[in-house]
Design an enzyme around this catalytic site. Structure first.
Site, PDB file in Angstrom:
ATOM      1  N   HIS A   1     -41.253 -21.583  37.800  1.00  0.00           N
ATOM      2  CA  HIS A   1     -41.861 -21.233  39.085  1.00  0.00           C
ATOM      3  C   HIS A   1     -41.240 -21.987  40.256  1.00  0.00           C
ATOM      4  O   HIS A   1     -40.927 -21.400  41.297  1.00  0.00           O
ATOM      5  CB  HIS A   1     -43.369 -21.497  39.044  1.00  0.00           C
TER       6      HIS A   1
ATOM      7  N   SER B   1     -36.173 -11.939  33.590  1.00  0.00           N
ATOM      8  CA  SER B   1     -35.175 -11.329  32.712  1.00  0.00           C
ATOM      9  C   SER B   1     -35.083  -9.826  32.938  1.00  0.00           C
ATOM     10  O   SER B   1     -33.987  -9.253  32.930  1.00  0.00           O
ATOM     11  CB  SER B   1     -35.511 -11.622  31.245  1.00  0.00           C
TER      12      SER B   1
ATOM     13  N   ASP C   1     -46.342 -20.730  46.069  1.00  0.00           N
ATOM     14  CA  ASP C   1     -46.545 -19.944  44.858  1.00  0.00           C
ATOM     15  C   ASP C   1     -47.989 -19.452  44.849  1.00  0.00           C
ATOM     16  O   ASP C   1     -48.924 -20.230  45.056  1.00  0.00           O
ATOM     17  CB  ASP C   1     -46.264 -20.817  43.631  1.00  0.00           C
TER      18      ASP C   1
ATOM     19  N   GLN D   1     -27.205 -16.567  31.694  1.00  0.00           N
ATOM     20  CA  GLN D   1     -27.727 -15.223  31.478  1.00  0.00           C
ATOM     21  C   GLN D   1     -27.258 -14.202  32.504  1.00  0.00           C
ATOM     22  O   GLN D   1     -26.874 -13.088  32.142  1.00  0.00           O
ATOM     23  CB  GLN D   1     -29.261 -15.254  31.437  1.00  0.00           C
TER      24      GLN D   1
ATOM     25  N   ALA E   1     -27.184 -19.802  27.299  1.00  0.00           N
ATOM     26  CA  ALA E   1     -26.140 -18.936  27.843  1.00  0.00           C
ATOM     27  C   ALA E   1     -26.380 -18.741  29.334  1.00  0.00           C
ATOM     28  O   ALA E   1     -27.534 -18.733  29.786  1.00  0.00           O
ATOM     29  CB  ALA E   1     -26.150 -17.575  27.144  1.00  0.00           C
TER      30      ALA E   1
END
Length: 471
Positions: free
Chosen positions: A24, A374, A130, A354, A352
């Site tokens: 976050h 993702s 947030d 990403q 990795a």
């Protein structure tokens, strides 16, 4: 207080309140950096408020990434985490509980005072934060400043949290008997089933810390938010979702995926940290022929499901790149790692890069937990997905990918070797997969258009900057 006649208004001072758990704070910092750059001509300064451990992680990430230093008008301000000094090892749920209890008990007001002190006495003119840290709403009101929360997950999940009371009244104690029932009586949620709702909305422990948090947040947002930043882009959410949110939150500002706001936040695609050689390995693979597998940093399948996934990847015959925490490697089938390395058909790594991986021309499928970050990273890279959700909003995201947007598939429950092999083969080579691949490319083009010159996300972010800096 308004300036006297003839006096100019002091420059804006924006307090940015982070939720210091999971990813976050990093997501909010990317927005704060973009906001600082855009608001610099107005003389605005930003104070980014988070805990010591959170800020340490952010500093470490910044030092490891070229171009990720803080702008001159953005400062870090450390705030207490709420934990007693005597407690050395505290489980994360307990950390969240202590942090939110402190925030609700006047903590955010004290944090805003700390921001003012760090800024040389400059009054906080706006509180961006947030959305999880909902006590910031009252603290902002006490400071005479608007509260502009940032939502980091999907719009449909936000709608579910705002409508939690209505959903509970509708479903009652029948959640287990209505798991496949569509939520047709709830505006914006008609494409989703009871089973797709986030944990704690109609089932699970309503008193669990994160479930309590998002329930209170959902009650607070409609009455207190001056505007709400959404992690989506115009054209992604179905019209019924957009309309339902607009009715409840009339000042929604969509400008996601947030990681695309600043070019340097995308810098890992040009010169990524890649300690395990993922990109070099991908460079030896066929175009759109690789299945990339990652379930993020929190979710992890059970050992038996890991073995099924590994067997399915082998059975698919497709080369695969799997980002998997090392503590899970002992649960893989005997000889799996050696076979993958020996044949060159697979690469298993503990981490990795990403975004860079998903944008590589060799990657043609993404097996994912369907966390919202993702999903957006895969979508903006034009990669179709096979989703295995675990908790939180992941089930709604998986449903969206497979049934609302149609650029992937979703596992119902645990993965099996046959299911994995079929999903990977379909995404990479199948007839239905061709439709999913085409749809993924359409959505990728929409993202590119939204963030291009004069695009809707660029315009919306400009509006967000204006809202935040005009106070």
């Amino acid at each position: 207080m308004a300036p006297a006649d003839g006096e100019s208004s002091p420059p804006p001072h924006v307090a940015v309140v982070a939720f210091p758990f999971s990813s976050h704070a990093a997501v909010l910092l990317s927005i704060a950096r973009a906001l600082a750059a855009a608001a610099a001509p107005s003389g605005a300064t930003l104070s980014f408020l988070s805990t010591a451990s959170s800020l340490a992680q952010l500093r470490k990430a910044s030092s490891a990434s070229a171009g990720h230093g803080l702008p001159g008008n953005l400062r870090f301000v450390e705030v207490p985490d709420g934990a007693p000094a005597a407690e050395e090892t505290v489980p994360v749920p307990r950390q969240m509980q202590l942090f939110m209890e402190a925030a609700e008990a006047g903590g955010v007001k004290a944090w805003l005072e700390a921001a003012r002190a760090a800024a040389g006495g400059a009054r906080v003119t706006c509180v961006v934060g947030d959305a999880f840290v909902w006590p910031a709403a009252d603290a902002a009101a006490s400071a005479g400043a608007p509260w502009v929360p940032v939502w980091t997950a999907a719009s449909c999940a936000l709608l579910a949290h705002i409508r939690t009371d209505a959903l509970r009244e509708d479903v009652g104690d029948q959640a287990a008997n209505r798991v496949d029932g569509l939520l047709i009586s709830h505006p914006g949620l008609a494409s989703y089933r009871v089973r797709d709702l986030p944990d704690g909305v109609v089932s699970g422990d309503f008193n669990y810390v994160i479930n309590l948090l998002v329930h209170r947040m959902g009650q607070c947002l409609p009455r207190s938010a001056a505007a709400v930043a959404l992690n989506t882009f115009p054209g992604l959410d179905p019209p019924d979702v957009t309309a339902a949110l607009a009715e409840i939150l009339p000042n929604c500002v969509p400008f996601g995926p947030y990681h695309l706001l600043l070019a340097e936040d995308d810098a890992d695609t040009a010169a990524p940290a890649d300690p395990h050689g993922c990109l070099a390995w991908l460079g030896r693979q066929p175009a759109r022929g690789v299945a990339y597998v990652s379930f993020g940093t929190v979710a992890c399948p059970r050992p038996d499901e890991l073995r099924e996934l590994a067997a399915g990847l082998e059975d698919s015959g497709a080369p695969f790149l799997w980002s998997l925490r090392e503590d899970s490697w002992p649960h893989l089938p005997p000889g799996f790692l050696d076979r993958a390395a020996g044949t060159g058909s697979g690469l298993v790594v503990p981490w990795a890069p990403q975004v860079a991986v998903l944008r590589h021309p060799s990657v043609g499928a993404f097996v994912t937990h369907a966390g919202w970050a993702s999903v957006l990273e895969g979508l903006s890279s034009g990669v179709p997905m096979a989703c295995r959700p675990f908790f939180g909003d992941q089930r709604m995201n998986a449903r969206s990918v497979a049934h609302v947007w149609g650029f992937g598939a979703a596992f119902e429950g645990a993965m099996t070797s046959a299911g994995v092999a079929t999903a990977v083969e379909e995404l990479l080579r199948g007839e239905e997969g061709a439709r999913m691949r085409a749809r993924a490319k359409e959505l990728q083009a929409l993202v590119a258009e939204a963030f291009g010159p004069g695009g809707e996300c660029r315009k919306n972010f400009d509006r967000f900057v204006e809202i935040v800096c005009r106070a």
